[in-house]
Motif scaffolding. Structure first.
Motif, PDB file in Angstrom:
ATOM      1  N   TYR A 132      17.301  -8.464  -6.143  1.00 35.90           N
ATOM      2  CA  TYR A 132      15.988  -8.772  -5.538  1.00 35.90           C
ATOM      3  C   TYR A 132      14.948  -9.351  -6.702  1.00 35.90           C
ATOM      4  O   TYR A 132      14.997  -9.027  -7.842  1.00 35.90           O
ATOM      5  N   SER A 133      14.205 -10.406  -6.153  1.00 30.93           N
ATOM      6  CA  SER A 133      13.274 -10.919  -6.909  1.00 30.93           C
ATOM      7  C   SER A 133      11.886 -11.074  -6.052  1.00 30.93           C
ATOM      8  O   SER A 133      11.887 -11.325  -4.956  1.00 30.93           O
ATOM      9  N   LEU A 134      10.693 -11.571  -6.837  1.00 27.99           N
ATOM     10  CA  LEU A 134       9.647 -11.580  -6.223  1.00 27.99           C
ATOM     11  C   LEU A 134       9.386 -12.873  -5.697  1.00 27.99           C
ATOM     12  O   LEU A 134       9.723 -13.950  -6.538  1.00 27.99           O
ATOM     13  N   VAL A 135       8.940 -13.281  -4.607  1.00 28.64           N
ATOM     14  CA  VAL A 135       8.887 -14.593  -4.025  1.00 28.64           C
ATOM     15  C   VAL A 135       7.317 -15.076  -4.417  1.00 28.64           C
ATOM     16  O   VAL A 135       7.122 -16.070  -4.719  1.00 28.64           O
ATOM     17  N   TYR A 136       6.404 -14.247  -4.494  1.00 28.79           N
ATOM     18  CA  TYR A 136       4.938 -14.525  -4.713  1.00 28.79           C
ATOM     19  C   TYR A 136       4.449 -13.723  -5.850  1.00 28.79           C
ATOM     20  O   TYR A 136       3.691 -12.433  -5.665  1.00 28.79           O
ATOM     21  N   PRO A 137       4.640 -14.092  -7.202  1.00 36.80           N
ATOM     22  CA  PRO A 137       4.096 -13.290  -8.392  1.00 36.80           C
ATOM     23  C   PRO A 137       2.666 -13.035  -8.096  1.00 36.80           C
ATOM     24  O   PRO A 137       2.238 -12.008  -8.854  1.00 36.80           O
ATOM     25  N   GLU A 138       2.002 -13.855  -7.317  1.00 36.09           N
ATOM     26  CA  GLU A 138       0.285 -13.630  -7.272  1.00 36.09           C
ATOM     27  C   GLU A 138       0.166 -12.093  -6.875  1.00 36.09           C
ATOM     28  O   GLU A 138      -0.773 -11.705  -6.945  1.00 36.09           O
ATOM     29  N   VAL A 139       1.098 -11.783  -5.877  1.00 37.89           N
ATOM     30  CA  VAL A 139       1.088 -10.276  -5.348  1.00 37.89           C
ATOM     31  C   VAL A 139       0.669  -9.290  -6.490  1.00 37.89           C
ATOM     32  O   VAL A 139      -0.228  -8.408  -6.374  1.00 37.89           O
ATOM     33  N   ARG A 172       8.658  -9.045   4.999  1.00 34.12           N
ATOM     34  CA  ARG A 172       7.257  -9.771   4.837  1.00 34.12           C
ATOM     35  C   ARG A 172       7.455 -10.882   3.823  1.00 34.12           C
ATOM     36  O   ARG A 172       6.320 -11.484   3.320  1.00 34.12           O
ATOM     37  N   SER A 173       8.666 -11.151   3.480  1.00 30.12           N
ATOM     38  CA  SER A 173       8.857 -12.207   2.485  1.00 30.12           C
ATOM     39  C   SER A 173       8.347 -12.100   1.326  1.00 30.12           C
ATOM     40  O   SER A 173       8.248 -13.187   0.605  1.00 30.12           O
ATOM     41  N   LEU A 174       8.159 -10.997   0.596  1.00 29.26           N
ATOM     42  CA  LEU A 174       7.499 -10.694  -0.634  1.00 29.26           C
ATOM     43  C   LEU A 174       8.677 -10.741  -1.452  1.00 29.26           C
ATOM     44  O   LEU A 174       8.354 -11.098  -2.952  1.00 29.26           O
ATOM     45  N   ALA A 181       0.734  -1.330   0.092  1.00 28.42           N
ATOM     46  CA  ALA A 181      -0.052  -0.032  -0.049  1.00 28.42           C
ATOM     47  C   ALA A 181       0.889   1.235   0.017  1.00 28.42           C
ATOM     48  O   ALA A 181       0.805   2.212   0.898  1.00 28.42           O
ATOM     49  N   ASP A 182       1.787   1.468  -0.946  1.00 27.85           N
ATOM     50  CA  ASP A 182       2.750   2.431  -1.009  1.00 27.85           C
ATOM     51  C   ASP A 182       3.087   2.702  -2.534  1.00 27.85           C
ATOM     52  O   ASP A 182       3.584   1.543  -2.974  1.00 27.85           O
ATOM     53  N   PRO A 183       3.168   3.823  -2.880  1.00 30.98           N
ATOM     54  CA  PRO A 183       3.514   3.936  -4.437  1.00 30.98           C
ATOM     55  C   PRO A 183       4.769   3.389  -4.757  1.00 30.98           C
ATOM     56  O   PRO A 183       5.045   2.856  -5.775  1.00 30.98           O
ATOM     57  N   THR A 184       5.839   3.584  -4.025  1.00 33.13           N
ATOM     58  CA  THR A 184       7.122   3.362  -4.367  1.00 33.13           C
ATOM     59  C   THR A 184       7.367   1.778  -4.121  1.00 33.13           C
ATOM     60  O   THR A 184       7.756   1.206  -5.039  1.00 33.13           O
ATOM     61  N   ARG A 185       6.662   1.180  -3.213  1.00 31.81           N
ATOM     62  CA  ARG A 185       6.626  -0.389  -3.240  1.00 31.81           C
ATOM     63  C   ARG A 185       5.783  -0.930  -4.342  1.00 31.81           C
ATOM     64  O   ARG A 185       6.484  -2.002  -4.699  1.00 31.81           O
ATOM     65  N   ILE A 186       4.927  -0.264  -4.717  1.00 29.84           N
ATOM     66  CA  ILE A 186       4.122  -0.760  -5.809  1.00 29.84           C
ATOM     67  C   ILE A 186       4.903  -0.613  -7.119  1.00 29.84           C
ATOM     68  O   ILE A 186       5.065  -1.857  -8.051  1.00 29.84           O
ATOM     69  N   ALA A 187       5.714   0.494  -7.254  1.00 26.42           N
ATOM     70  CA  ALA A 187       6.547   0.562  -8.336  1.00 26.42           C
ATOM     71  C   ALA A 187       7.803  -0.650  -8.364  1.00 26.42           C
ATOM     72  O   ALA A 187       7.934  -1.212  -9.305  1.00 26.42           O
ATOM     73  N   LEU A 188       8.342  -0.866  -7.147  1.00 26.69           N
ATOM     74  CA  LEU A 188       9.260  -1.908  -7.032  1.00 26.69           C
ATOM     75  C   LEU A 188       8.662  -3.339  -7.415  1.00 26.69           C
ATOM     76  O   LEU A 188       9.228  -4.061  -8.159  1.00 26.69           O
ATOM     77  N   LEU A 189       7.651  -3.657  -6.863  1.00 25.85           N
ATOM     78  CA  LEU A 189       6.798  -5.102  -7.353  1.00 25.85           C
ATOM     79  C   LEU A 189       6.803  -5.088  -8.669  1.00 25.85           C
ATOM     80  O   LEU A 189       7.069  -6.197  -9.255  1.00 25.85           O
ATOM     81  N   TYR A 190       6.299  -4.105  -9.567  1.00 21.43           N
ATOM     82  CA  TYR A 190       6.136  -4.316 -10.832  1.00 21.43           C
ATOM     83  C   TYR A 190       7.333  -4.165 -11.475  1.00 21.43           C
ATOM     84  O   TYR A 190       7.416  -4.969 -12.571  1.00 21.43           O
ATOM     85  N   GLU A 191       8.330  -3.586 -10.961  1.00 20.13           N
ATOM     86  CA  GLU A 191       9.682  -3.672 -11.664  1.00 20.13           C
ATOM     87  C   GLU A 191      10.209  -5.040 -11.692  1.00 20.13           C
ATOM     88  O   GLU A 191      10.687  -5.628 -12.449  1.00 20.13           O
ATOM     89  N   LEU A 192      10.017  -5.522 -10.503  1.00 16.68           N
ATOM     90  CA  LEU A 192      10.562  -6.773 -10.368  1.00 16.68           C
ATOM     91  C   LEU A 192       9.616  -8.175 -11.014  1.00 16.68           C
ATOM     92  O   LEU A 192       9.970  -9.146 -11.203  1.00 16.68           O
TER      93      LEU A 192
END
Lengths: 116, 116
Positions: B77-84, B63-65, B21-32
DNA sequence: AGAATATATCCGCATTTCCGAATATTAGAA
DNA sequence: TTCTAATATTCGGAAATGCGGATATATTCT
């Protein structure tokens, strides 16, 4: 004008996610998954002060995640986007996977040390 | 022992949702979502101070994401749960639906008043 | 109008979250 | 070891968020 718009969209995206990032609001959303309910019913099931429930409902309403219909003195709340529960379910299953992997890891360490 | 456990689970559920729930982290997750990347790459794409990026990555890691692999001085860094990302996509589509409905509403009001 | 019920909002306070500069740590190269 | 690049953490302060009692508003009934 591209960077600023992307930034705004991401901020809105985050704001929406933040709406579902609170234990009380998660409980409210799942409660409403069963169908519309009025505030007193929600207070009854969540066992929280009415002011607290109303405050959280307002947060969900401000973001259009729930809609209201007044009937007499009652105000019924309902989900506008039931898909939100699907998003919550995904996060919940990630949480459970995490929990079981953590306990597997704990066991692995425990037995490894035990065997030496 | 049932109420307290449910409460704890809901709190964990919320904590996990808060991670996204944070714009920076959303950007990070999509980047990964494109595959693993090291911190400097992420700093480059997000255009944010390195300390800020690292701090947000730590929140995701706690949080192990995301998971990390060190290679020399680089940390990938890589995604652990792409479902996210699927959960994020749901919230994003809700946001877009909301936006277009709001503008339809704005138009409806505008034309209604214009016609009077 | 006045009372009763349901809901919303206000207020002060405590906690959390975010930021970014500065600093610490880690790994590899000279 | 010393230098350098990459990453992580610490620090203080601003802003946001949550709480719940008290109060305001809205609706119905008498």
């Amino acid at each position: 004008m591209d960077k600023p718009k992307n930034y705004e969209l991401r901020a809105m995206h985050a704001t929406l996610c933040q709406a579902i990032a609170d234990p009380t609001r998660i409980a409210l959303l799942y409660e409403l998954g069963d169908g519309r309910k009025h505030v007193s019913q929600l207070v009854g099931s969540l066992q929280l002060p009415q002011a607290t429930v109303s405050r959280h409902l307002k947060i969900l309403r401000d973001r259009s995640l729930v809609a209201t219909e007044r009937e007499g003195t009652f105000v019924y709340y309902s989900l506008v986007y039931p898909e939100v529960l699907a998003a919550l379910d995904i996060m919940r299953s990630v949480m459970h996977t995490n929990l079981s992997e953590q306990s597997s890891l704990a066991n692995a360490i425990y037995f490894t040390q035990g065997e030496g």
